[in-house]
Enzyme design. Structure first.
Site: not given
Ligand code: PLP
Length: 387
Positions: A36, A139, A278, A326
């Site tokens: 992801k 979640r 800044y 930036m």
């Molecule tokens: C992102 C994610 C993982 C991987 O997590 P890591 O801590 O990077 O190993 C596994 N399962 C779910 C549901 C996730 O959202």
């Protein structure tokens, strides 16, 4: 794209990490590599191809578009969608063979309806979905006591099948006693959910519980499939450190994969008392030379890294001074520095072989965050060079 601010992906390190992970778990345990967020900023297609080459069974994405990108690149490995998609995206789940995590009567019903609609014009048989169970992450997912009924809803539909069950751990990256106990409870709750499904006479399929932290820390929570992300890219999750693993005699030899680099594009002299950037938060304590770097928070060099951040030039670290802008930031290299010249390469973080003295973990510490955020903050403007 010739910009000097860029990310180098050391693909041998990526391959090395994947192979190490494969060796670390039992041969019967399947692996789902999280790609992801463009492979945590490392290029999802590259990571997916390598995972596919070494026989990894699953890939995980967060959005349908991320899944489509992999399919368009020719990836044929099973893909798991970890987040919830909206009804308008469901057609593409079937079209591109992306297995969603599902839960809750409404969401499951919309997927069943979308599958029915899709099958009017297309062939669709036994499309696999995973039942998400919330065992304490707070979640997505159904509660363990609802798992049986929801699995039933899935298997009774015309076009879907239950490929497996997933849950996610909330504190498996922590070594504190109460957190370890919570993780254990989550494992028990997941077993209860699985039993509830079985008691309906339904095969729960591939059961998957933990991410990188559980892979390293909780052998008993590997179930049928483990879902590593951050360790693939060469970093340990939070408290699960190399030192801790060595003390348990369980080494996992991983290497950071990505180097974030830029160049010195100007060197300017500043007299004692002059201010930098800044807000005038930094005032030169003595006459000095300042190197200008063409990298800023729009590239992912978070504003909160200064003060505190140092960068490596020719094997030595120098402090970033004043606020990160930036698109630019400034580094104090001291007066008449013979080691730093115009156009010299500057390493912000990376693996040893990049020449960097910092890792993403070092930046995370300075910015009060985790390596995950440091890595995924690198923006689109930073070209990825695969080496
Ligand atoms: C992102 C994610 C993982 C991987 O997590 P890591 O801590 O990077 O190993 C596994 N399962 C779910 C549901 C996730 O959202």
């Amino acid at each position: 794209m010739n910009r000097c601010t860029r990310a180098i992906i050391f693909k041998d390190n990526l391959k090395h990490n994947l192979e190490q992970i494969k060796k670390y778990v039992k041969p019967s345990t399947k692996i789902c590599v999280a790609v992801k967020a463009d492979g945590y900023g490392h290029n999802a297609v590259l990571t997916a191809r390598m995972a596919e080459e070494i026989g990894i069974e699953y890939l995980a994405v967060a959005t349908v578009d991320e899944g489509i990108e992999l399919r368009n690149a020719g990836i044929t490995t099973e893909i798991l969608l970890l987040s919830v998609c909206t009804p308008i995206e469901m057609h593409d789940l079937f079209e591109y063979k992306i297995s969603p995590l599902v839960f809750g009567n409404e969401y499951i019903t919309s997927i069943i309806e979308a599958a029915d609609t899709y099958s009017e014009d297309n062939e669709l048989t036994d499309f696999g979905v995973f039942l998400a169970v919330d065992t304490g992450m707070g979640r997505i997912g159904c509660y363990p006591c609802e798992a049986g009924e929801q699995a039933e809803l899935i298997v009774k539909s015309k076009h879907l099948k239950l490929s497996g069950m997933c849950t996610h751990l909330a504190v498996s990256d922590s070594l504190a006693v109460d957190n370890a106990a919570f993780t254990k409870e989550q494992g028990e709750a997941f077993k209860t959910a699985i039993d509830n499904v079985k008691s309906k006479g339904i095969n729960p399929g591939i059961c998957s519980c933990g991410s990188s932290a559980a892979l390293l820390n909780n052998d008993e929570l590997h179930f049928d499939m483990i879902r590593p992300g951050i360790i693939v890219y060469g970093y340990y999750p939070d408290e699960i450190t190399e030192k801790y693993l060595n003390s348990r005699g369980k080494k996992l030899d991983i290497k950071p994969v990505l180097a974030f680099e830029t160049k010195v594009v100007a060197i300017r002299h500043f007299d004692k008392g002059k201010s930098i950037s800044y807000g005038r938060t930094y005032v030169c304590e003595e006459d000095t030379d300042i190197a200008i770097l063409p990298v800023g928070y729009a590239d992912g060099l978070l504003r909160r890294f200064s003060p505190g951040l140092t960068v490596t030039i020719n094997g030595k670290n120098y402090p970033v001074c004043g606020r990160i802008c930036m698109d630019q930031c400034m580094v104090n290299i001291g007066k008449n520095n013979k080691d730093v010249k115009l156009w010299d390469k500057v390493l912000i973080f990376g693996p040893k072989e990049s020449g960097a003295l910092n890792t993403a973990d070092d930046l995370a510490k300075i910015g009060n965050t985790i390596s995950y955020e440091v890595l995924t903050s690198l923006s689109k403007r930073v070209q990825r060079i695969i080496r």
